[in-house]
Scaffold this active site. Structure first.
Site, mmCIF file in Angstrom:
data_model
loop_
_atom_site.group_PDB
_atom_site.id
_atom_site.type_symbol
_atom_site.label_atom_id
_atom_site.label_comp_id
_atom_site.label_asym_id
_atom_site.label_seq_id
_atom_site.Cartn_x
_atom_site.Cartn_y
_atom_site.Cartn_z
ATOM 1 N N GLU A 89 0.810 -1.223 0.000
ATOM 2 C CA GLU A 89 0.000 0.000 0.000
ATOM 3 C C GLU A 89 0.837 1.263 0.000
ATOM 4 O O GLU A 89 0.413 2.290 -0.504
ATOM 5 C CB GLU A 89 -0.954 0.005 1.199
ATOM 6 C CG GLU A 89 -1.967 1.119 1.145
ATOM 7 C CD GLU A 89 -3.283 0.776 1.837
ATOM 8 O OE1 GLU A 89 -3.981 1.705 2.224
ATOM 9 O OE2 GLU A 89 -3.614 -0.410 1.971
ATOM 10 N N ASP B 48 -3.169 -3.101 2.914
ATOM 11 C CA ASP B 48 -3.723 -3.296 4.258
ATOM 12 C C ASP B 48 -4.840 -4.327 4.240
ATOM 13 O O ASP B 48 -5.706 -4.313 3.352
ATOM 14 C CB ASP B 48 -4.268 -1.975 4.807
ATOM 15 C CG ASP B 48 -3.167 -1.170 5.475
ATOM 16 O OD1 ASP B 48 -2.011 -1.619 5.468
ATOM 17 O OD2 ASP B 48 -3.457 -0.079 5.996
ATOM 18 N N TYR C 138 -2.117 -4.963 13.781
ATOM 19 C CA TYR C 138 -2.890 -4.120 12.871
ATOM 20 C C TYR C 138 -3.828 -3.211 13.658
ATOM 21 O O TYR C 138 -4.631 -3.674 14.462
ATOM 22 C CB TYR C 138 -3.698 -5.005 11.920
ATOM 23 C CG TYR C 138 -4.469 -4.243 10.875
ATOM 24 C CD1 TYR C 138 -3.825 -3.676 9.783
ATOM 25 C CD2 TYR C 138 -5.848 -4.088 10.969
ATOM 26 C CE1 TYR C 138 -4.523 -2.964 8.814
ATOM 27 C CE2 TYR C 138 -6.561 -3.385 10.003
ATOM 28 C CZ TYR C 138 -5.895 -2.829 8.934
ATOM 29 O OH TYR C 138 -6.603 -2.132 7.989
#
Length: 693
Positions: free
Chosen positions: A8, A104, A307
């Site tokens: 990303e 992600d 995360y």
């Protein structure tokens, strides 16, 4: 043959390349024997704008609303076409056998990658990397268990439906309001009901009427208890209170009841993103966006937390085997961790392991990687400490106390004292403090010592960013990943403002809430839509049915605005006249302060509304000078001694970027994970540009 891996951001691609052995570095990608690693820059593409779809939609006018296109395609964003071209050329290489989506692991990350692959017409196999931390161990394990991208189709459909819904509601309602009332008025599927929550709280404060009342307290050895009464407002004046005390003074006090209760309180579950943002706001005053940026840095750059954009407070059972390593990683920061390690790393809070309550990602916890504390900023250290302390609580014993309630009676009146003794500090540790205890005895005689206190009810507090996040979570407004940006957008569009530690709706925002249909103001409809998006992500609801409902609601919202007879007052208008065309000027907030802009769309006049404090020093007193834009041009002015000075060309045109600015820019590209500019934001920007021409 090689895999084309799509990350990303550049920073993530760089770290993936190190783990996967892609040591050859090129301008826009890394390459190794088996992989080619490249990156997006957040979104490289966005939905087409109205003018891309229909020639009559380029101009903002009520006659073309609502805009309900049969198909909304995608198009490259202006500043990212170079990177998109690189990805396309890499994808066409004959030695590329498949692609791996390594963006992600969430709804937006899926959309970022799918749009890119769709645009470059990638027709080779596609796999998905799904990990919850960026450590070398997690990355290697993830690549050893890649899944077919098709398994995540529903997540993509949900992300696409969300983007199209925001396009339909946001662009149509905003365009209708802006044209109808001749001012930039931004409304949206999530932002408007969020704004309404702040306004609702303000209304409660405005409607609040203070009520004065009196309480009677009994004091015994420094301890205090209120007189028990059904209505706390029972005594409304001092004379009545004194009459009650006079009667009590004639009674004999006696301990008539003593009860004991053992209480055990387990440690709280680990953080999800929203709770972390709430508590960081309360503890340090951080905005939701700042907390997200900090925890994103801990995840991506330092790789020491999992995360961040998670909505779960639970852990999956497969993480049990990693608890020891995670404790070892935080043992220098959390002293108790060494004791937990010596005890076999046994998790006391067993309920934290619940596979059914883990959605796309588990709770926010530290990784197995030991931090380099010298590399962390103070803000990053604070957030990391919060996460690790909450995690360490999983291994601690419950907080146990013995509670005692003592009832003292004077005639027919009762006073209840309470005291608590800490038996086991448990997860609270040093925070658990014992207070002095009094040894009460049944039947003990108590001397009459009463005190009258004048009390007054207080108004509810205005919403802070933390309490607004709690409201958004309660009503299902947005997701953990989007709530920070929604708050920022409301501030940016001047519908809401930050005042000290609280949030306030601006006059413009209050008017907007009156101009739109109540269905868009109340949270129920938006919460329903968010729930449907979740169901789409899990294959339980059809995205086309969802979008059909969005179109129907959009049609109703636009029709009501068109037919409305409501009035709007532009509070940004001033009484000052434009020196060029004599039209009124209005204030406009920008990053560099307030500007005065001409309301005549054919006039380009604008000037600074307030003097800007600069780093230029006064030659006399050496204090910072103001930059003034006036009839005599631009000049520096010292408000302390009146010195004025014309800027030299060198001072005005020296645009060389400092090392600090360069470092900050690189960090912004690598760390800030803001969503791509939405169609609504782009449309507003274009409209404002046209207005100021």
């Amino acid at each position: 043959m090689k895999q084309l891996i799509l990350a990303e951001k550049p920073s993530v691609a760089r770290d993936l390349s190190k783990t996967l052995g892609a040591t050859q570095k090129y301008k826009n990608y890394f390459e190794g024997d088996k992989v080619v690693v490249t990156w997006a820059l957040g979104h490289l593409l966005g939905l087409q704008m109205p003018e891309d779809l229909h020639k009559n939609w380029g101009k903002w006018q009520l006659e073309t609303l609502p805009m309900l296109p049969k198909k909304i395609g995608i198009k490259p964003l202006p500043k990212t076409q170079g990177q998109l071209k690189t990805i396309k050329s890499l994808a066409k290489r004959k030695d590329i056998k498949e692609a791996v989506i390594a963006t992600d692991a969430g709804r937006e990350g899926e959309l970022v990658a799918r749009w890119i692959l769709q645009y470059i017409r990638f027709n080779k196999p596609v796999k998905r990397l799904w990990i919850s931390s960026q450590t070398n161990k997690a990355v290697k394990a993830g690549f050893n268990s890649l899944k077919p991208a098709k398994q995540y189709d529903d997540l993509y459909y949900s992300a696409l439906a969300r983007a199209k819904a925001d396009w339909l509601v946001g662009l149509n309602v905003t365009r209708a309001l802006t044209v109808k009332y001749d001012d930039s008025l931004s409304a949206g599927r999530v932002q408007t009901p969020t704004l309404a929550q702040v306004d609702k709280q303000a209304q409660k404060i405005n409607q609040f009427k203070p009520q004065k009342y009196y309480t009677i307290n009994l004091e015994v050895d420094g301890k205090k208890a209120h007189r028990q009464q059904k209505d706390k407002f029972e005594i409304k004046d001092m004379k009545s209170a004194q009459a009650v005390v006079k009667e009590l003074d004639q009674q004999h006090g006696k301990v008539v009841d003593i009860t004991h209760k053992d209480k055990s309180q387990q440690a709280p579950l680990p953080y999800d993103l929203t709770e972390l943002q709430r508590e960081a706001n309360q503890a340090y005053g951080y905005s939701a966006k700042k907390t997200l940026s900090l925890v994103q840095s801990l995840y991506e750059i330092h790789k020491i937390v999992s995360y961040p954009r998670t909505d779960s407070k639970y852990l999956s059972s497969d993480l049990k085997s990693t608890m020891k390593e995670r404790l070892q990683a935080i043992s220098n920061l959390i002293p108790e961790a060494k004791d937990y390690l010596a005890n076999g790393s046994q998790v006391v809070l067993k309920k934290v392991f619940n596979d059914k309550k883990v959605t796309d990602h588990h709770a926010l916890i530290p990784t197995e990687q030991k931090p380099r504390y010298d590399k962390l900023s103070q803000d990053e250290h604070r957030i990391y400490t919060m996460i690790t302390q909450r995690f360490a609580g999983l291994f601690a014993q419950p907080y146990q106390t013995k509670q005692e309630k003592i009832t003292v009676q004077f005639g027919n009146d009762k006073f209840v004292f309470s005291q608590e003794k800490v038996i086991e500090a448990g997860w609270k540790g040093e925070k658990a403090q014992d207070v002095s205890q009094r040894d009460w005895q049944m039947g003990e005689q108590i001397s009459p010592k009463f005190k009258i206190s004048a009390e007054q009810t207080t108004p509810p507090a205005p919403l802070s960013e933390g309490s607004l996040l709690a409201k958004m979570e309660k009503y299902g407004l947005g997701t953990p990943a989007t709530r920070a940006e929604i708050i920022e957008k409301l501030v940016r569009t001047e519908l809401m403002e930050r005042t000290n530690k609280s949030l306030q709706v601006t006059p413009k925002g209050r008017q907007l809430l009156q101009l739109v249909n109540p269905a868009l103001v109340t949270p129920e409809l938006t919460a329903k839509w968010e729930e449907q998006l979740e169901q789409i992500a899990h294959g339980k609801y059809n995205s086309q049915a969802f979008l059909k409902e969005i179109e129907e609601e959009t049609t109703k919202l636009v029709a009501e605005i068109k037919q409305s007879k409501k009035k709007y007052q532009d509070h940004s208008l001033t009484s000052k006249k434009c020196p060029k065309c004599n039209s009124l000027l209005k204030e406009k907030n920008t990053r560099n302060g307030k500007l005065l802009v001409c309301t005549n769309t054919k006039c380009d006049y604008h000037r600074r509304a307030e003097a800007m404090v600069t780093n230029h020093r006064c030659p006399q007193c050496h204090k910072k000078m103001l930059l003034i834009e006036g009839k005599n041009g631009t000049y520096f002015h010292c408000k302390f001694d009146g010195t004025t000075e014309k800027p030299t060309n060198k001072k005005r045109n020296n645009k060389k970027m400092t090392k600090h600015e360069e470092k900050r820019l690189i960090k912004k590209v690598n760390q800030d994970e803001e969503p791509a500019e939405s169609p609504l934001a782009a449309a507003l920007k274009k409209a404002l540009a046209e207005e100021n021409k």
